[in-house]
Design a protein around this motif. Sequence first.
Motif, short mmCIF file in Angstrom:
data_model
loop_
_atom_site.label_atom_id
_atom_site.label_comp_id
_atom_site.label_asym_id
_atom_site.label_seq_id
_atom_site.Cartn_x
_atom_site.Cartn_y
_atom_site.Cartn_z
N THR A 557 -3.02 29.01 13.39
CA THR A 557 -3.43 30.41 13.87
C THR A 557 -3.15 31.58 12.87
N PRO A 558 -4.11 31.92 12.25
CA PRO A 558 -3.87 32.98 11.22
C PRO A 558 -3.60 34.41 12.18
N LEU A 559 -3.02 35.32 11.49
CA LEU A 559 -2.66 36.57 12.30
C LEU A 559 -3.51 37.59 11.46
N GLY A 560 -4.48 37.21 10.65
CA GLY A 560 -4.96 38.33 9.68
C GLY A 560 -6.17 37.30 9.07
N SER A 561 -6.98 37.88 8.23
CA SER A 561 -8.12 37.46 7.48
C SER A 561 -7.76 37.35 6.15
N GLY A 562 -8.60 36.31 5.51
CA GLY A 562 -8.57 36.19 4.16
C GLY A 562 -7.78 34.92 3.69
N ILE A 563 -7.32 33.90 4.47
CA ILE A 563 -6.61 32.85 4.14
C ILE A 563 -7.78 31.93 3.79
N GLU A 564 -7.60 31.23 2.29
CA GLU A 564 -8.45 30.13 2.00
C GLU A 564 -8.00 29.14 1.64
N ASN A 565 -8.60 28.16 1.21
CA ASN A 565 -8.10 26.74 0.64
C ASN A 565 -6.81 26.31 1.41
N LEU A 566 -6.83 26.20 2.76
CA LEU A 566 -5.73 25.99 3.65
C LEU A 566 -5.45 24.38 3.43
N LYS A 567 -4.32 23.98 3.23
CA LYS A 567 -3.81 22.62 3.08
C LYS A 567 -2.59 22.51 3.89
N PHE A 568 -2.32 21.37 4.58
CA PHE A 568 -1.29 20.98 5.30
C PHE A 568 -0.86 19.54 4.86
N GLY A 647 4.71 4.97 0.99
CA GLY A 647 5.36 4.84 0.07
C GLY A 647 6.37 3.75 0.10
N VAL A 648 6.87 2.96 -1.06
CA VAL A 648 7.94 1.82 -0.87
C VAL A 648 8.78 2.01 -1.74
N LEU A 649 10.13 1.43 -1.67
CA LEU A 649 11.13 1.77 -2.68
C LEU A 649 11.37 0.45 -3.07
N SER A 650 12.21 0.23 -4.36
CA SER A 650 12.47 -1.06 -4.78
C SER A 650 13.10 -1.99 -4.01
N THR A 651 13.64 -1.65 -2.87
CA THR A 651 14.42 -2.60 -1.96
C THR A 651 13.32 -3.06 -1.14
N ASN A 652 12.07 -2.91 -1.36
CA ASN A 652 10.93 -3.24 -0.28
C ASN A 652 10.89 -2.68 0.96
N GLN A 653 11.77 -1.74 1.01
CA GLN A 653 11.61 -0.84 2.36
C GLN A 653 10.54 0.35 2.11
N ILE A 654 9.82 0.50 3.19
CA ILE A 654 8.74 1.36 3.24
C ILE A 654 9.21 2.44 3.62
N ASP A 655 9.26 3.73 3.20
CA ASP A 655 10.12 4.96 3.31
C ASP A 655 9.17 6.01 3.74
N ALA A 656 8.10 6.25 3.68
CA ALA A 656 7.28 7.22 4.09
C ALA A 656 5.91 7.00 4.17
N LEU A 657 5.26 8.00 5.03
CA LEU A 657 3.88 8.31 5.16
C LEU A 657 3.32 9.56 4.92
N ARG A 658 2.54 9.67 3.91
CA ARG A 658 2.37 11.28 3.50
C ARG A 658 0.88 11.62 3.54
N LEU A 659 0.87 12.57 4.22
CA LEU A 659 -0.60 12.82 4.66
C LEU A 659 -1.02 14.25 4.12
N MET A 660 -2.16 14.76 3.44
CA MET A 660 -2.51 15.91 3.14
C MET A 660 -4.07 16.20 3.93
N TYR A 661 -4.07 17.50 4.66
CA TYR A 661 -5.04 17.74 5.33
C TYR A 661 -5.50 19.00 4.73
N SER A 662 -7.12 19.11 4.43
CA SER A 662 -7.54 20.17 4.02
C SER A 662 -8.40 20.82 5.16
N LEU A 663 -8.00 21.97 5.32
CA LEU A 663 -8.52 22.95 6.25
C LEU A 663 -9.35 23.90 6.02
#
Length: 757
Positions: A557-568, A647-663
């Motif tokens: 929710t923007p509290l003003g105008s002029g926000i561009e290229n918003l990414k989350f 992402g996966v580590l050298s121990t074969n453990q999956i450590d993260a799911l990373r997502l980028m949303y372009s709004l």
Amino acid sequence: MRREKCKKIFLVLLSTFTAFIFYILLSSNGFILGNDPAVHMSKAYEILKLGKVSFSEIAWYPPLYRILLAEYMIFTGASDFESVLLLMKFLTIAFDWLMVFSVYLLGLRLVNKDVGIIASSLILLCFPLYEINFWGGYPSLLSIVYMCLLLFYLPTKKDGFASKLITFIIAFCLVLTHHFATFLAIAVLTFYALIILLVFRRSLKLTFIAAGLGVLAAFILWYVPIILPYINVFISHTFFDVRTYLNLTWRVSFDVFIMSFGFIILFTFLGILLTFYISKRKEELEFYILLCLSFLIPLFFSQSYFFGILLPYDRFVYYLMPPAVVFAAAITYLVVRYAVSYITQVDLRISRYRLKAIVIASLVVLLFASRFPILTGKVCEAVDYYSYLNPQSYNAGVWLKNAYPYEAKLIVSEKPGLFFEILSGKPAIMETSPVVQREAVAEVILTMAYEVEHPLTLFRVYEFPMPYERDQYNVLINNIWRRAVFLFDEETSVSYTRDGRPFSIKISDLERRIFWKVENGCKKLQIQYSFKNEFFLTESVEARNNQIPMFVSWIFTPLGSGIENLKFNLSIHFDLYRSFERAYIPGILNWESPWNKPSFVEGNRKWALVDFNPKNLSKNYVAVYDPLNHIFHAFKFEDYPEWGSIGVLSTNQIDALRLMYSLNNADENVSLSYSIVAFSEESFRKIDFNLFDEVFTLNITNDFIVQYRDYFTCVREEGIKFVIFDREKFRNEFLNNGFLQLVYSNNRYVICKIKDG
């Protein structure tokens, strides 16, 4: 004659040492060790107040010890707190002495007095004897004494009325002392009867029948009223339903047995083999069989998780301790005996008696020296661990009683425990270890948390977040909620440009408030982040009755105008205490390691990434799986991210799911949403990897109800006025939101008053 006199002197010295060492250890924190003594004390007070064992007291825990304590309180006139503590210590020391003496009797009967003396000495080298004293298992200790006496008297060759009466009384008291002892006594007596009837082909003696009647009478008196209402589920619940017990398996591993018993546990098995011939020669095979059963049956149940049986495995270790030391003493005696016989063939001009004494003394010193460092280290560690009541908790409890002399309900951390209720004179809800039973109200208040819980997943967020994490998704592992997934706040961020200037803000740097919101009859947990006068970022978490997923949305929710290229940028990390190793990315990975098809590999192969985007993602979800703990986690996109990676580590453990949303541009509210499924197969069912996506739409009708909790509501509904924290778990931030007022603190505990309004 001189030899017998020396033995008597040794037994007197051993008894004195036993009383002295246990009094010193039990009093090592200034009062008494353990939390269970508070329960025993409060129940004894209740018995004295009501003049009877109340019906509400009927539970698995039989009342004999508490009745004895109440009777001794009347007899001695002990009524104040300090006097009752002293009385409990004296009773416990008496039980310890009886334990040593009963082990002596078992060794005496198996071989001779020498074995009895060695056994009564060896039991002082067993850590479980100290541990059961430290946590306050006095009824268990008394039940073990009764078990030893039953083993001694049951196969007696005397056929008089006195022996039958003694056996009946011992069996009766044993059953009314502890339910584990009852279970073991029934198992031992049953197998003993079968061996006598089928192997020896003899009829059962009247002393055995007297013991059986004693067990039956006490069982009918105490246990039948408990079992009857649940008879249809009694067996399944007792042996197969309480998965929490699986968290105790490490306490009965081989390493822990060696730590607890040392050479004794190894000597025990040799002793079982060699004493068979001695017992056969002495015509004591029935006693030998009984003693073997009393060791092997608890040992079996301590390892019964291998067979899918669910029991409190560690408790059986205490019951196998007496026969273990007796058999170990027997092999020690035989080694000494044959060593002396061999040495006396050499002309050393030393009497056989003195030579035997030298060999025994040398062996005792050697064996004690092998146990002393480990035993003393574990005893010192246990003294600190089981120190619930100490001068700091005593002073805090007395202060609260005097400073606020009105009735008020308390929340108490695991330490100082239930003693604080007695000292303060105020009813308390105590935090308990989840291995015992989760006390959700206490846990939520002490951590200032919000929870959304359904039978498969527990979502938790803290008013004052833990370092590096925000949201938690917990799953059931052996019936305990364990963290599986969390939102990593250092990588979760908002970026945009305004007036040509770039901004990037991590959510860990944003102000935050948490509240509940009801929309269309559904309760949602709202976590609102704000940045100056720029924007609000609101996370909404919802769980629905009879549905598995958690539904999550983010609204910018923007509290003003002029926000561009918003990414989350959203960063979801997997707990590395779990073992997530397989991933499913439709069209890329098919339940395999990300190392099989990496998009990027770090130069030293410490980690790798598998990228995906809407173009190469054939379905709108990704998932990971932990094959060790059987945990399933899936992420369904209602709005596709511009880019994602696992992402996966050298121990074969999956450590993260990373997502980028372009709004893109955000002159008005913009949002994204997704569904999360997280559960262990123990709480649901085994996953069919070919049809797993049905978990997002499946409707479940069997009491699949969502529960909501937060610390403020729990305080209001339970009428809590004070919260007592263990200082190690107390955080100064707790005082920052106007909910708690610090009224007392010392170097161990903190007392906070709930502010009015």
